[in-house]
Design an enzyme around this catalytic site. Structure first.
Site, PDB file in Angstrom:
ATOM      1  N   THR A 154     -50.717 -31.242 -74.467  1.00 38.40           N
ATOM      2  CA  THR A 154     -51.451 -32.391 -73.951  1.00 38.40           C
ATOM      3  C   THR A 154     -51.678 -33.423 -75.060  1.00 38.40           C
ATOM      4  OG1 THR A 154     -52.539 -31.034 -72.327  1.00 38.40           O
ATOM      5  CG2 THR A 154     -53.768 -32.958 -73.037  1.00 38.40           C
ATOM      6  N   ASP A 185     -57.823 -29.331 -66.952  1.00 36.04           N
ATOM      7  CA  ASP A 185     -59.094 -29.869 -67.470  1.00 36.04           C
ATOM      8  C   ASP A 185     -58.993 -31.349 -67.838  1.00 36.04           C
ATOM      9  OD1 ASP A 185     -57.325 -28.829 -69.696  1.00 36.04           O
ATOM     10  OD2 ASP A 185     -58.752 -30.033 -70.837  1.00 36.04           O
ATOM     11  N   GLY A 206     -56.632 -25.054 -69.848  1.00 39.88           N
ATOM     12  CA  GLY A 206     -57.576 -25.823 -69.033  1.00 39.88           C
ATOM     13  C   GLY A 206     -58.701 -24.982 -68.461  1.00 39.88           C
TER      14      GLY A 206
HETATM   15  N1  ASP Z   1     -55.134 -28.536 -71.139  1.00 38.38           N
HETATM   16  C1  ASP Z   1     -53.862 -28.569 -70.457  1.00 38.38           C
HETATM   17  C2  ASP Z   1     -53.967 -27.841 -69.158  1.00 38.38           C
HETATM   18  O1  ASP Z   1     -54.551 -26.771 -69.104  1.00 38.38           O
HETATM   19  C3  ASP Z   1     -52.723 -28.007 -71.237  1.00 38.38           C
HETATM   20  C4  ASP Z   1     -52.644 -28.334 -72.711  1.00 38.38           C
HETATM   21  O2  ASP Z   1     -53.594 -28.850 -73.283  1.00 38.38           O
HETATM   22  O3  ASP Z   1     -51.590 -28.110 -73.319  1.00 38.38           O
HETATM   23  O4  ASP Z   1     -53.422 -28.299 -68.191  1.00 38.38           O
END
Ligand code: ASP
Length: 280
Positions: A154, A185, A206
């Site tokens: 992300t 998240d 998340g």
């Molecule tokens: N936070 C993101 C999710 O759970 C994934 C990530 O941060 O790589 O969708």
């Protein structure tokens, strides 16, 4: 005038030195451009600008290069919070747009500020967004081999402008192989939050980030008088109680910057115009 950006995690065990160098170079390029942009734009405009640059770079799991879900479809999420107006806006599971953060930004001016799925797609296309596939061959190959790409993450940005305004933006392609309908998240206040005192953007699993309400907790603790560092550490201690996997970047109204991760290591850069710190 200061900002931090992040691009998920780097894993020494599953990623090459070349990838690490490429990510360090991308962080340096993007934070330098974003800092220059911040000279003439607000914190809110700048976090959108920085996240767009990160979405456009296939090294990261947001926009171009996003992970593919279990049914073979890419669904992305992004959110923006303006610390000054206290407006949170976002899109959840949007498809075929190049820059989900642009759609989150458009929603700042709408009463219904968080849209999901078909509604988010329809809103984007009705407001001038053109259809764009963010799929790259590498992600399709990983999907076909049923390997979740470890190397992507992300993206996010937090900024403080010269007028003391704070903002946070976060964008993701998700975890990879998730059940269609799963909510990340990144377009919740657990993953992205800002007010007059502090701005935080998260990456990681998340479900863990939501369970620990990471971004909202850090920001609230700073508002209630805790230092940025202590607010991070207390929130990450709570995450550790259930071995939660997360990383976050944050900035407060005095310009203090902090970052922390539960597992090594978050891909990030911090720049105050003089000192540039890049993950190693
Ligand atoms: N936070 C993101 C999710 O759970 C994934 C990530 O941060 O790589 O969708």
């Amino acid at each position: 005038m200061k900002l931090l950006i992040h691009g998920g995690f780097f894993s020494e065990s599953s990623q090459s030195t070349e990838t690490k160098i490429a990510k360090q170079q991308a962080m340096e390029r993007i934070i330098t451009l974003a800092h220059e942009y911040l000279r003439t734009h607000s914190a809110k405009e700048t976090v959108v600008y920085a996240v767009k640059l990160l979405e456009d770079d296939a090294l990261f799991n947001a926009g171009i290069g996003s992970q593919i879900q279990r049914d073979g479809v890419i669904r992305m999420s992004a959110s923006l919070m303006d610390g000054k107006s206290k407006k949170f806006s976002g899109v959840i599971n949007i498809q075929e747009v190049k820059n989900p953060i642009d759609v989150a930004n458009l929603l700042q001016n709408v009463d219904d500020r968080v849209l999901g799925g078909d509604g988010a797609n329809a809103f984007a296309y009705a407001h001038g967004t053109t259809k764009f596939s963010t799929e790259i061959p590498q992600r399709r190959k990983e999907y076909e081999e049923k390997v979740v790409s470890n190397g992507v993450g992300t993206v996010g940005c937090v900024a403080l402008d010269d007028y003391g305004n704070l903002a946070a933006a976060t964008s993701t392609g998700g975890k990879g192989f998730e059940i269609p309908g799963r909510i990340s998240d990144s377009a919740t206040v657990a993953g992205n939050y800002a007010n007059d005192d502090c701005a935080v953007s998260c990456t990681g699993v998340g479900e863990d980030i939501v369970s620990a309400a990471v971004a909202a907790k850090i920001v609230t603790r700073v508002t209630d008088g805790m230092t940025l560092k202590n607010a991070f550490q207390k929130s990450f201690n709570e995450l550790a109680e259930f071995d939660g996997f997360a990383g976050a970047i944050g900035i407060d109204k005095s310009g203090n910057m902090f970052w922390q991760e539960s597992h090594p290591k978050i891909v990030f850069a911090a720049y105050d115009g003089t000192n540039l710190t890049i993950f190693d």
